[in-house]
Design a protein around this motif. Structure first.
Motif, PDB file in Angstrom:
ATOM      1  N   SER A  71       1.535  -9.282  13.079  1.00 21.31           N
ATOM      2  CA  SER A  71       0.832  -8.005  13.101  1.00 21.31           C
ATOM      3  C   SER A  71       1.853  -6.885  13.165  1.00 21.31           C
ATOM      4  CB  SER A  71      -0.121  -7.942  14.299  1.00 21.31           C
ATOM      5  OG  SER A  71       0.608  -8.047  15.497  1.00 21.31           O
ATOM      6  N   GLY A  72       1.538  -5.753  12.582  1.00 18.62           N
ATOM      7  CA  GLY A  72       2.485  -4.649  12.597  1.00 18.62           C
ATOM      8  C   GLY A  72       1.855  -3.360  12.104  1.00 18.62           C
ATOM      9  N   VAL A  73       2.581  -2.275  12.368  1.00 16.70           N
ATOM     10  CA  VAL A  73       2.097  -0.950  11.976  1.00 16.70           C
ATOM     11  C   VAL A  73       2.687  -0.574  10.618  1.00 16.70           C
ATOM     12  CG1 VAL A  73       2.082   1.493  12.637  1.00 16.70           C
ATOM     13  CG2 VAL A  73       1.933  -0.265  14.394  1.00 16.70           C
ATOM     14  N   GLY A  74       1.869   0.068   9.773  1.00 17.01           N
ATOM     15  CA  GLY A  74       2.382   0.547   8.482  1.00 17.01           C
ATOM     16  C   GLY A  74       1.678  -0.101   7.311  1.00 17.01           C
ATOM     17  N   ALA A  75       2.020   0.387   6.101  1.00 18.66           N
ATOM     18  CA  ALA A  75       1.381  -0.122   4.882  1.00 18.66           C
ATOM     19  C   ALA A  75       1.719  -1.603   4.667  1.00 18.66           C
ATOM     20  CB  ALA A  75       1.876   0.690   3.690  1.00 18.66           C
ATOM     21  N   VAL A  76       0.899  -2.254   3.864  1.00 19.49           N
ATOM     22  CA  VAL A  76       1.157  -3.668   3.529  1.00 19.49           C
ATOM     23  C   VAL A  76       2.388  -3.718   2.616  1.00 19.49           C
ATOM     24  CG1 VAL A  76       0.197  -5.745   2.461  1.00 19.49           C
ATOM     25  CG2 VAL A  76      -1.307  -4.158   3.671  1.00 19.49           C
ATOM     26  N   THR A  77       3.347  -4.568   2.959  1.00 22.49           N
ATOM     27  CA  THR A  77       4.594  -4.618   2.188  1.00 22.49           C
ATOM     28  C   THR A  77       4.723  -5.959   1.444  1.00 22.49           C
ATOM     29  OG1 THR A  77       5.768  -5.628   4.016  1.00 22.49           O
ATOM     30  CG2 THR A  77       5.804  -3.226   3.921  1.00 22.49           C
ATOM     31  N   ASP A  78       5.742  -6.006   0.581  1.00 22.41           N
ATOM     32  CA  ASP A  78       6.024  -7.254  -0.136  1.00 22.41           C
ATOM     33  C   ASP A  78       6.261  -8.397   0.834  1.00 22.41           C
ATOM     34  OD1 ASP A  78       5.826  -5.935  -2.480  1.00 22.41           O
ATOM     35  OD2 ASP A  78       7.941  -6.025  -3.030  1.00 22.41           O
ATOM     36  N   SER A  79       6.978  -8.103   1.949  1.00 25.42           N
ATOM     37  CA  SER A  79       7.256  -9.215   2.874  1.00 25.42           C
ATOM     38  C   SER A  79       5.993  -9.701   3.563  1.00 25.42           C
ATOM     39  CB  SER A  79       8.308  -8.891   3.924  1.00 25.42           C
ATOM     40  OG  SER A  79       8.816  -7.648   3.803  1.00 25.42           O
ATOM     41  N   ASP A  80       5.009  -8.787   3.792  1.00 28.54           N
ATOM     42  CA  ASP A  80       3.732  -9.257   4.354  1.00 28.54           C
ATOM     43  C   ASP A  80       3.080 -10.244   3.388  1.00 28.54           C
ATOM     44  OD1 ASP A  80       3.901  -7.574   6.601  1.00 28.54           O
ATOM     45  OD2 ASP A  80       3.034  -5.893   5.499  1.00 28.54           O
ATOM     46  N   VAL A  81       3.153  -9.911   2.089  1.00 21.72           N
ATOM     47  CA  VAL A  81       2.531 -10.776   1.078  1.00 21.72           C
ATOM     48  C   VAL A  81       3.265 -12.122   1.028  1.00 21.72           C
ATOM     49  CG1 VAL A  81       1.990 -11.027  -1.373  1.00 21.72           C
ATOM     50  CG2 VAL A  81       1.710  -8.814  -0.272  1.00 21.72           C
TER      51      VAL A  81
ATOM     52  N   GLY B 176      -7.082   0.713   7.810  1.00 25.25           N
ATOM     53  CA  GLY B 176      -6.710   2.121   7.638  1.00 25.25           C
ATOM     54  C   GLY B 176      -5.365   2.329   6.979  1.00 25.25           C
ATOM     55  N   VAL B 177      -4.828   1.302   6.337  1.00 23.07           N
ATOM     56  CA  VAL B 177      -3.566   1.492   5.602  1.00 23.07           C
ATOM     57  C   VAL B 177      -3.739   0.988   4.177  1.00 23.07           C
ATOM     58  CG1 VAL B 177      -1.934   1.431   7.533  1.00 23.07           C
ATOM     59  CG2 VAL B 177      -2.654  -0.710   6.490  1.00 23.07           C
ATOM     60  N   SER B 178      -2.939   1.560   3.300  1.00 24.81           N
ATOM     61  CA  SER B 178      -3.083   1.208   1.885  1.00 24.81           C
ATOM     62  C   SER B 178      -1.992   0.223   1.478  1.00 24.81           C
ATOM     63  CB  SER B 178      -2.959   2.469   1.057  1.00 24.81           C
ATOM     64  OG  SER B 178      -1.723   3.075   1.381  1.00 24.81           O
ATOM     65  N   SER B 179      -2.094  -0.241   0.252  1.00 26.00           N
ATOM     66  CA  SER B 179      -0.990  -1.027  -0.302  1.00 26.00           C
ATOM     67  C   SER B 179      -0.718  -0.492  -1.704  1.00 26.00           C
ATOM     68  CB  SER B 179      -1.324  -2.518  -0.341  1.00 26.00           C
ATOM     69  OG  SER B 179      -2.701  -2.727  -0.315  1.00 26.00           O
ATOM     70  N   THR B 180       0.552  -0.472  -2.054  1.00 28.48           N
ATOM     71  CA  THR B 180       0.904   0.095  -3.360  1.00 28.48           C
ATOM     72  C   THR B 180       0.480  -0.848  -4.486  1.00 28.48           C
ATOM     73  OG1 THR B 180       3.025  -0.984  -3.326  1.00 28.48           O
ATOM     74  CG2 THR B 180       2.954   1.236  -2.400  1.00 28.48           C
ATOM     75  N   LYS B 181       0.535  -0.319  -5.706  1.00 26.67           N
ATOM     76  CA  LYS B 181       0.162  -1.127  -6.878  1.00 26.67           C
ATOM     77  C   LYS B 181       1.025  -2.377  -6.976  1.00 26.67           C
ATOM     78  CE  LYS B 181      -1.850   1.893 -10.337  1.00 26.67           C
ATOM     79  NZ  LYS B 181      -1.520   2.783 -11.427  1.00 26.67           N
ATOM     80  N   SER B 182       2.342  -2.195  -6.717  1.00 22.90           N
ATOM     81  CA  SER B 182       3.240  -3.350  -6.891  1.00 22.90           C
ATOM     82  C   SER B 182       2.951  -4.416  -5.833  1.00 22.90           C
ATOM     83  CB  SER B 182       4.702  -2.912  -6.863  1.00 22.90           C
ATOM     84  OG  SER B 182       5.073  -2.521  -5.576  1.00 22.90           O
TER      85      SER B 182
ATOM     86  N   ALA C  76       0.456  -9.643  -4.625  1.00 23.84           N
ATOM     87  CA  ALA C  76      -0.586 -10.409  -3.936  1.00 23.84           C
ATOM     88  C   ALA C  76      -1.417 -11.214  -4.943  1.00 23.84           C
ATOM     89  CB  ALA C  76      -1.477  -9.470  -3.132  1.00 23.84           C
ATOM     90  N   ARG C  77      -1.734 -10.581  -6.068  1.00 20.40           N
ATOM     91  CA  ARG C  77      -2.509 -11.286  -7.102  1.00 20.40           C
ATOM     92  C   ARG C  77      -1.716 -12.482  -7.615  1.00 20.40           C
ATOM     93  NH1 ARG C  77      -4.441  -6.448  -8.715  1.00 20.40           N
ATOM     94  NH2 ARG C  77      -2.733  -6.106 -10.156  1.00 20.40           N
ATOM     95  N   GLN C  78      -0.431 -12.213  -7.862  1.00 15.28           N
ATOM     96  CA  GLN C  78       0.433 -13.264  -8.405  1.00 15.28           C
ATOM     97  C   GLN C  78       0.568 -14.429  -7.423  1.00 15.28           C
ATOM     98  OE1 GLN C  78       4.418 -11.774  -8.958  1.00 15.28           O
ATOM     99  NE2 GLN C  78       5.175 -13.847  -9.129  1.00 15.28           N
ATOM    100  N   LYS C  79       0.595 -14.104  -6.125  1.00 12.74           N
ATOM    101  CA  LYS C  79       0.795 -15.150  -5.109  1.00 12.74           C
ATOM    102  C   LYS C  79      -0.529 -15.688  -4.571  1.00 12.74           C
ATOM    103  CE  LYS C  79       5.347 -14.611  -4.508  1.00 12.74           C
ATOM    104  NZ  LYS C  79       6.392 -15.543  -4.255  1.00 12.74           N
TER     105      LYS C  79
END
Ligand code: GDP
Length: 462
Positions: A395-405, A419-425, A430-433
């Motif tokens: 768990s952590g604060v901030g947007a969803v990152t590549d390392s979260d994925v 309440g946080v977004s994730s970028t297109k990339s 996430a789709r790819q994985k």
């Protein structure tokens, strides 16, 4: 950990743990033999050595395994710029074989370090958790021990915490290397306290995680780190069976101009020799030649040896389990059988079936504030009194990152973003994985989404 507990832990006298005792015994030339001082984690480690890593057409009867100690396979992890690459370079340079050979090492994804005592350690030489994650995502648990590098002048950072979570969820033993101790600004005591705060129970505080102070530039402390790794391997009974059919894991593969498709593998069981027929993923090969990381031809590769294999029909994928077939025709029919098997099941099911990541669905929680993340985690824990269906992996604060994925992919987890977004990339990754990201600004809506997700795979506990 509460501030009071933390303060008490810091005041606690240094109690030498089993690992420190083992290191001392090793220094005076005594060894209790593998697995004689098993901790509870060590017992799990040993169990995982003897349970099948893959269900395949060539099952190996684990009850007849003749296990012998083998060098541990070590992954070096940590925050960017904390000195992982420098440490790996130093380790490579100090290997006895390296010094004899004059130091021209080719990159084959892993290398073996021979100590002056004759003992060996195998290091995966792509540092960082991306390599570790992608390997685990394919079900291969190659790493026996993880080294967490933390710069003594910088301390615990975001990726340090991610590594701790990843290693913990994978159940891999950890050894901490506090690096850059040659720098005047280094404060190893402060780093140790920060590590304790993120749940790493160092031996100094009565826990069971070894910590060594090093400098990857001067090499100070590196022999002690190697010693600590060997002690950890002994405690966790790192074993392999050098006889019988070969089981290995693919580290890397590429097309070599002169040799054609080549793959570097690390042997888990059996002893690889030229002429062996190997199957990995949907390809196979008859080993025509084998080389070590110095491009020296090899006649045989016992467990834990990294080896470049020549003779593949096609390129196997990194992380693939590699098994020996009886004959070329058996290998061919195995590959055909695999090609006709329907597409792989979803990440969650796959992980459950292979036993990876424990019972239940893993959840990675990201939120806009510390408070909101805590609430989501608490609600999840409250709704799951028996703790079986949902586990919070990170768990952590901030947007969803590549390392979260990456973390979610390797543990078969779903990501809850409050309440946080994730970028297109990130979404594309996430789709790819095959990782699901649920986002909402209302907690109960988020839990509803999770409930629907879990219901599809597991019984939901109210
Ligand atoms: P990585 O991103 O974790 O692989 O970090 P690197 O190995 O690339 O190191 C980052 C920087 O820190 C480089 O400039 C290294 O020379 C320096 N560095 C690494 N280890 C040490 C150390 O023990 N002492 C000092 N003084 N510098 C170090």
């Amino acid at each position: 950990m509460s501030p009071e507990k933390m303060a008490a832990a810091c005041r606690a006298p240094y109690v030498p743990g089993a690992r420190a005792v083992m290191c001392r015994l090793r220094q005076i030339g005594c060894s209790l033999g593998p697995g004689r001082l098993l901790s509870s984690r060590g017992k799990r480690g040993r169990a995982s050595q003897t349970t099948p890593t893959t269900r395949d057409l060539f099952p190996r009867d684990r009850s007849t395994l003749c296990l012998k100690p083998r060098p541990p396979v070590v992954t070096v992890m940590g925050h960017v710029d904390h000195g992982k690459t420098t440490l790996l370079d130093w380790l490579r340079k100090t290997s006895v074989a390296e010094r004899e050979a004059g130091g021209i090492t080719q990159h084959i994804g892993a290398f073996s370090v021979q100590l002056s005592t004759g003992e060996r350690l195998t290091f995966l030489d792509t540092p960082g958790h991306a390599a570790f994650s992608s390997m685990r995502a394919r079900g291969a648990s190659l790493t026996d021990i993880a080294v967490l590098v933390v710069a003594g002048d910088d301390g615990v950072m975001v990726q340090t915490r991610e590594c701790v979570d990843l290693v913990r969820s994978a159940g891999v033993p950890l050894v901490v290397a506090i690096n850059k101790c040659d720098k005047p600004g280094a404060e190893p005591e402060r780093v140790e306290e920060e590590l304790l705060q993120c749940g790493v129970q160092l031996e100094r505080f009565g826990g069971d995680v070894q910590s060594v102070r090093i400098s990857a530039v001067t090499g100070r402390g590196v022999p002690q780190l190697e010693e600590a790794l060997l002690a950890e391997a002994e405690l966790n009974a790192v074993m392999g069976d050098p006889s019988g059919p070969v089981e290995a894991v693919v580290i890397e593969s590429h097309v070599d101009r002169g040799l054609g498709p080549v793959a570097s593998v690390v042997v888990r069981h059996g002893t690889l020799e030229c002429g062996a027929v190997l199957v990995a993923g949907r390809t196979w090969g008859k080993v025509r030649a084998m080389f070590d990381e110095r491009r020296k031809p090899m006649r045989e590769a016992p467990p834990s040896t990294p080896v470049l294999t020549v003779g593949w029909r096609d390129l196997p994928t990194s992380g693939d389990n590699c098994l020996q077939a009886d004959s070329e025709s058996a290998a061919r029919s195995m590959v055909q059988h695999r090609a006709s098997t329907p597409a792989r099941l979803s990440g969650v099911r796959e992980n459950r079936e292979s036993g990876e990541g424990g019972e239940g669905v893993g959840v990675v929680v990201k939120g806009d504030m510390v408070g909101s993340v805590e609430v989501v985690v608490q609600v999840l824990e409250k709704r799951q009194p028996e703790g079986a269906a949902v586990r919070v992996i990170h768990s952590g604060v901030g947007a969803v990152t590549d390392s979260d994925v990456e973390l979610a992919a390797s543990t078969g987890s779903v990501i809850l973003a409050f309440g946080v977004s994730s970028t297109k990339s990130v979404k594309a990754l996430a789709r790819q994985k095959n990782v699901t990201i649920h986002s909402h600004t209302v907690i109960y809506k988020l839990l509803e989404l999770l409930k629907e997700h879990v219901k599809g795979t597991l019984p939901w506990r109210e």
